[in-house]
Design an enzyme around this catalytic site. Structure first.
Site, mmCIF file in Angstrom:
data_model
loop_
_atom_site.group_PDB
_atom_site.id
_atom_site.type_symbol
_atom_site.label_atom_id
_atom_site.label_comp_id
_atom_site.label_asym_id
_atom_site.label_seq_id
_atom_site.Cartn_x
_atom_site.Cartn_y
_atom_site.Cartn_z
ATOM 1 N N ILE A 34 3.676 13.381 33.384
ATOM 2 C CA ILE A 34 3.352 12.875 34.718
ATOM 3 C C ILE A 34 1.979 13.370 35.192
ATOM 4 O O ILE A 34 1.376 12.773 36.085
ATOM 5 C CB ILE A 34 4.469 13.284 35.707
ATOM 6 C CG1 ILE A 34 4.551 12.336 36.885
ATOM 7 C CG2 ILE A 34 4.327 14.728 36.158
ATOM 8 C CD1 ILE A 34 5.820 12.502 37.717
ATOM 9 N N GLY A 94 3.091 29.480 30.431
ATOM 10 C CA GLY A 94 3.012 28.183 31.102
ATOM 11 C C GLY A 94 4.212 27.279 30.964
ATOM 12 O O GLY A 94 4.163 26.135 31.427
ATOM 13 N N GLN A 95 5.303 27.745 30.332
ATOM 14 C CA GLN A 95 6.483 26.867 30.281
ATOM 15 C C GLN A 95 7.083 26.768 31.679
ATOM 16 O O GLN A 95 7.356 27.789 32.331
ATOM 17 C CB GLN A 95 7.542 27.393 29.292
ATOM 18 C CG GLN A 95 8.679 26.391 29.094
ATOM 19 C CD GLN A 95 9.726 26.839 28.066
ATOM 20 O OE1 GLN A 95 9.677 27.961 27.556
ATOM 21 N NE2 GLN A 95 10.658 25.953 27.763
ATOM 22 N N HIS A 101 10.337 20.980 24.693
ATOM 23 C CA HIS A 101 9.466 19.800 24.652
ATOM 24 C C HIS A 101 8.193 20.175 23.945
ATOM 25 O O HIS A 101 7.657 21.260 24.142
ATOM 26 C CB HIS A 101 9.150 19.273 26.059
ATOM 27 C CG HIS A 101 8.617 20.308 26.987
ATOM 28 N ND1 HIS A 101 9.415 21.241 27.597
ATOM 29 C CD2 HIS A 101 7.353 20.571 27.413
ATOM 30 C CE1 HIS A 101 8.679 22.020 28.376
ATOM 31 N NE2 HIS A 101 7.416 21.645 28.261
ATOM 32 N N HIS A 103 4.215 19.134 23.610
ATOM 33 C CA HIS A 103 3.126 18.361 24.207
ATOM 34 C C HIS A 103 2.320 17.780 23.068
ATOM 35 O O HIS A 103 1.816 18.512 22.216
ATOM 36 C CB HIS A 103 2.194 19.265 25.023
ATOM 37 C CG HIS A 103 2.790 19.887 26.238
ATOM 38 N ND1 HIS A 103 2.562 19.411 27.515
ATOM 39 C CD2 HIS A 103 3.592 20.972 26.383
ATOM 40 C CE1 HIS A 103 3.187 20.187 28.391
ATOM 41 N NE2 HIS A 103 3.821 21.148 27.747
#
Ligand code: 5GP
Ligand code: ZN
Length: 115
Positions: A34, A94-95, A101, A103
């Site tokens: 997003i 940064g999770q 998932h 990136h």
């Protein structure tokens, strides 16, 4: 593994929250991030809930490998021979969503090491 009721990516996999899905397989779903950080920024997630990449690799090695195959297929479909795959593991790096998932990032020059 049980589906936590508040997991964002479980809800996207279930179709309860909309996302721009670009590829689906038996074990994985790929959809656009997003908040894209590159021309191609796609998240590839297992349908089953695991908190991070290592837990998925232990719990479902086939799904773990499938994430990589899906990332390669999406990169190829979008015309990128070069791409970066990132699995953030832990809040400290940064999770922010604790459903495994990867990136897939491609389509612009990238520096190394990442910030
Ligand atoms: P993390 O920070 O956990 O490695 O990555 C989570 C990613 O999920 C972020 O890049 C963020 O932009 C993306 N994200 C967060 N909420 C949503 C959402 O509702 N839909 C989609 N498609 N991506 C999201
Ligand atoms: Zn989940």
């Amino acid at each position: 593994m049980a589906t936590p009721p508040d997991c964002l990516f479980c809800k996207i996999v279930a179709g309860e929250i909309p996302a721009e899905v670009v590829h689906v397989t038996e074990h994985a779903v790929a959809f656009r991030d997003i908040n894209a950080q590159a021309p191609t920024h796609v998240l590839v997630v297992p349908r089953a809930h695991y908190a991070n990449a290592a837990e998925l690799a232990h719990g479902d090695p086939e799904a773990s490998a499938e994430l990589l195959r899906v990332a390669a297929a999406v990169a190829a479909a979008e015309g990128h021979a070069d791409y970066r795959i990132v699995f953030n593991t832990g809040e400290g790096v940064g999770q922010s969503v604790f459903h495994t998932h990867l990136h897939l990032l491609a389509g612009r020059p990238m520096t190394w090491p990442p910030g």
